[in-house]
Design an enzyme around this catalytic site. Structure first.
Site, mmCIF file in Angstrom:
data_model
loop_
_atom_site.group_PDB
_atom_site.id
_atom_site.type_symbol
_atom_site.label_atom_id
_atom_site.label_comp_id
_atom_site.label_asym_id
_atom_site.label_seq_id
_atom_site.Cartn_x
_atom_site.Cartn_y
_atom_site.Cartn_z
ATOM 1 N N LYS A 15 -0.299 -3.274 2.305
ATOM 2 C CA LYS A 15 -0.778 -2.524 3.482
ATOM 3 C C LYS A 15 -1.890 -1.540 3.150
ATOM 4 O O LYS A 15 -2.899 -1.467 3.848
ATOM 5 C CB LYS A 15 0.381 -1.729 4.085
ATOM 6 C CG LYS A 15 0.941 -2.237 5.347
ATOM 7 C CD LYS A 15 1.883 -1.316 6.061
ATOM 8 C CE LYS A 15 2.544 -0.196 5.306
ATOM 9 N NZ LYS A 15 3.510 -0.617 4.288
ATOM 10 N N LYS A 37 -2.154 8.450 8.075
ATOM 11 C CA LYS A 37 -0.863 8.012 7.547
ATOM 12 C C LYS A 37 0.138 9.036 8.071
ATOM 13 O O LYS A 37 0.283 10.122 7.499
ATOM 14 C CB LYS A 37 -0.886 8.011 6.021
ATOM 15 C CG LYS A 37 0.431 7.662 5.359
ATOM 16 C CD LYS A 37 0.623 6.180 5.209
ATOM 17 C CE LYS A 37 1.870 5.851 4.411
ATOM 18 N NZ LYS A 37 2.058 4.403 4.225
ATOM 19 N N GLU A 108 -1.996 3.693 9.388
ATOM 20 C CA GLU A 108 -1.131 2.901 8.512
ATOM 21 C C GLU A 108 0.306 3.381 8.612
ATOM 22 O O GLU A 108 0.597 4.567 8.445
ATOM 23 C CB GLU A 108 -1.581 2.996 7.059
ATOM 24 C CG GLU A 108 -0.726 2.145 6.141
ATOM 25 C CD GLU A 108 -0.964 2.414 4.666
ATOM 26 O OE1 GLU A 108 -0.087 2.034 3.858
ATOM 27 O OE2 GLU A 108 -1.994 3.017 4.320
ATOM 28 N N GLY A 111 6.272 1.031 5.416
ATOM 29 C CA GLY A 111 7.153 -0.130 5.410
ATOM 30 C C GLY A 111 6.815 -1.075 6.558
ATOM 31 O O GLY A 111 5.663 -1.400 6.795
ATOM 32 N N ALA A 198 -5.259 -10.705 -4.798
ATOM 33 C CA ALA A 198 -4.270 -9.973 -5.596
ATOM 34 C C ALA A 198 -4.986 -9.123 -6.638
ATOM 35 O O ALA A 198 -5.940 -9.571 -7.276
ATOM 36 C CB ALA A 198 -3.320 -10.953 -6.272
ATOM 37 N N GLY A 199 -4.537 -7.886 -6.779
ATOM 38 C CA GLY A 199 -5.116 -7.002 -7.779
ATOM 39 C C GLY A 199 -6.342 -6.251 -7.341
ATOM 40 O O GLY A 199 -6.900 -5.459 -8.115
#
Length: 243
Positions: A15, A37, A108, A111, A198-199
């Site tokens: 996320k 957030k 954002e 969870g 990814a990464g």
């Protein structure tokens, strides 16, 4: 002000890095971006949280965090454990509305969609502000169930699902991941509009900002992020969502 909420099908699905990529894409197109957030958990007052990650990767300067709790739990549980007041829907919606000087405001969650941020969920907040919700999902086994549950909750509540983004697309996808590429939109009725490598969260800011626009479908970025670039100015959409 354009609002876009970002939720996940669970924790650790990408996320925060996806939110950073959205911010970098919009900022690179000349839009002013703010990121909220509402509740951060699992970090001490002096430690960097998710907004610090987004700031470093995307280069934005306007962020808003309304509450922070040290225990790595759901925000409402973490608040109760430390004796803090729970965030309310009204105060959170008002704080987000006060970011109206930004062209795009990204929110954002913590969870998944129904995690309590205080006295309310991200779904309640999206409904209150009539905001679309982008769902960040995992690529592999188990994601079909989690993603369909999340999108069904959005549809049933009358909240617009802005699409699906795979938050961590592997360099060498296995069989389940490859078939999920097709099955995710088929089963959820939501378009697969992006894939983050990814990464990518460990990349240098320069590389991240230069590459991020290519992780989202151009037509989608124009609609939700307000970019005005032509398709040719974007790198090809990842094979994860085109083949």
């Amino acid at each position: 002000m354009t609002l876009l909420f970002v939720t996940g099908t669970s924790t650790e699905v990408g996320k925060t890095v996806t939110t950073a990529a959205l911010a970098a894409t919009a900022r690179g197109a000349g839009r002013t971006v703010a990121v909220c957030k509402p509740a951060q958990t699992g970090v001490a007052a002096s430690e960097p949280g998710d907004l610090a990650t987004i700031t470093a990767l995307a280069g934005i300067t306007r962020t808003l965090e309304l509450a922070r709790y040290p225990d790595p739990l759901a925000p409402d549980t973490a608040a109760r454990r430390c004796g803090a007041d729970l965030l309310t829907l009204h105060e959170t919606a008002t704080a987000i509305a006060d970011l109206d000087s930004a062209g795009l405001v990204l929110v954002e969650g913590a969870g998944g969609l129904l995690v309590r941020l205080g006295e309310f969920t991200l779904l309640d907040l999206a409904r209150e502000l009539a905001a679309p919700v982008l769902v960040v999902t995992a690529p592999g086994l188990g994601t079909l169930n989690h993603t369909e549950l999340t999108t069904r909750a959005l549809w049933d509540s009358g909240v617009h699902c802005a699409g699906l983004v795979v938050g961590s697309w592997p360099e060498r996808p296995d069989l389940a991941t490859r078939t999920n590429r097709t099955d995710l939109p088929r089963l959820t009725g939501a378009e697969l509009v992006g894939a983050v490598p990814a990464g990518a969260g460990s990349w240098s800011p320069g590389r991240f900002r230069a590459t991020a626009p290519g992780w989202f479908a151009p037509y989608w970025a124009r609609r939700y992020l307000g970019t005005d670039a032509t398709d040719r100015e974007f790198r090809p959409v990842p094979a994860a969502i085109t083949t």
